[in-house]
Design a protein around this motif. Structure first.
Motif, PDB file in Angstrom:
ATOM      1  N   ASP A   4       0.855  -1.181   0.000  1.00  0.00           N
ATOM      2  CA  ASP A   4       0.000   0.000   0.000  1.00  0.00           C
ATOM      3  C   ASP A   4       0.900   1.243   0.000  1.00  0.00           C
ATOM      4  N   ILE A   5       1.124   1.792  -1.202  1.00  0.00           N
ATOM      5  CA  ILE A   5       1.985   2.976  -1.323  1.00  0.00           C
ATOM      6  C   ILE A   5       1.154   4.201  -0.967  1.00  0.00           C
ATOM      7  N   ARG A   6       1.394   4.762   0.215  1.00  0.00           N
ATOM      8  CA  ARG A   6       0.641   5.918   0.685  1.00  0.00           C
ATOM      9  C   ARG A   6       1.204   7.220   0.134  1.00  0.00           C
ATOM     10  N   THR A  27       0.142  10.438   6.351  1.00  0.00           N
ATOM     11  CA  THR A  27      -0.114   9.283   5.490  1.00  0.00           C
ATOM     12  C   THR A  27      -0.347   7.985   6.264  1.00  0.00           C
ATOM     13  N   GLY A  28      -0.067   7.979   7.557  1.00  0.00           N
ATOM     14  CA  GLY A  28      -0.289   6.774   8.364  1.00  0.00           C
ATOM     15  C   GLY A  28       0.582   5.598   7.951  1.00  0.00           C
ATOM     16  N   ILE A  29       1.817   5.879   7.568  1.00  0.00           N
ATOM     17  CA  ILE A  29       2.698   4.813   7.084  1.00  0.00           C
ATOM     18  C   ILE A  29       3.317   4.013   8.229  1.00  0.00           C
ATOM     19  N   VAL A  81       3.416   2.051   3.078  1.00  0.00           N
ATOM     20  CA  VAL A  81       4.771   2.560   2.864  1.00  0.00           C
ATOM     21  C   VAL A  81       4.802   3.943   2.231  1.00  0.00           C
ATOM     22  N   MET A  82       5.921   4.612   2.486  1.00  0.00           N
ATOM     23  CA  MET A  82       6.284   5.827   1.779  1.00  0.00           C
ATOM     24  C   MET A  82       7.519   5.463   0.964  1.00  0.00           C
ATOM     25  N   LEU A  83       7.481   5.743  -0.325  1.00  0.00           N
ATOM     26  CA  LEU A  83       8.648   5.536  -1.182  1.00  0.00           C
ATOM     27  C   LEU A  83       9.341   6.882  -1.352  1.00  0.00           C
TER      28      LEU A  83
END
Length: 166
Positions: A4-6, A27-29, A81-83
């Motif tokens: 799940d890319i936030r 973003t709740g990552i 996740v955050m990329l």
């Protein structure tokens, strides 16, 4: 399912105060993945980036190939996740390899010789512009904001305004 890319963000500073606090909360990552072949080979930078992650959020520095491998891995299903990327070329490469990114936040690209300032925190050269145009052609939103509370601006409109279209 897939991860799940936030947030997918381009910021050449990678993990720093704004990312660590505002974006992770907004973003709740659960995890920050720094995607960079260069940084993945630099032990000191990897160590420093892991230390910079906010409390309760894991961070990993991985290569583009590793992201492409783990993106579809069931182990990462639903992982929020955050990329983080340093350059748009890396984003284009993973998108073309099948990583589904709907929107990219452009947070900071420092001024270097040969680049043109398009905002007070984003500088682009011809290669960057071509890359962003390809991403836009793929239907990906390209928005510029330093922090979540800022107003979204469309990067392509900024490129047009600065007369940087090829």
């Amino acid at each position: 399912m897939v991860m799940d890319i936030r947030l997918a963000r381009i910021d050449d500073r990678l993990i720093h105060g704004q990312v660590a606090t505002a974006w992770s909360k907004a973003t709740g990552i659960e995890r920050i993945l720094v995607v960079s072949d260069t940084v993945a080979q630099d032990e000191l930078r990897k160590f420093l980036l892991k230390q910079a992650a906010p409390p309760g959020i894991k961070s990993n520095v991985i290569t583009k190939r590793k992201l492409i491998e783990v993106y579809h891995d069931q182990l990462f299903d639903h992982l929020r996740v955050m990329l983080l990327f340093e350059i748009p070329q890396d984003v284009l490469e993973v998108v073309e390899a099948g990583v589904d990114i709907q929107s990219i936040n452009i947070g900071g690209m420092r001024f270097l010789e040969g680049k043109k300032m398009v905002t007070n925190f984003i500088s682009l050269d011809k290669s960057d512009v071509q890359c962003f145009l390809k991403l836009a052609d793929l239907g990906i939103e390209l928005e510029t904001r330093k922090v979540p509370a800022d107003r979204k601006n469309d990067l392509i409109q900024l490129i047009q305004k600065e007369k940087m279209m090829p």
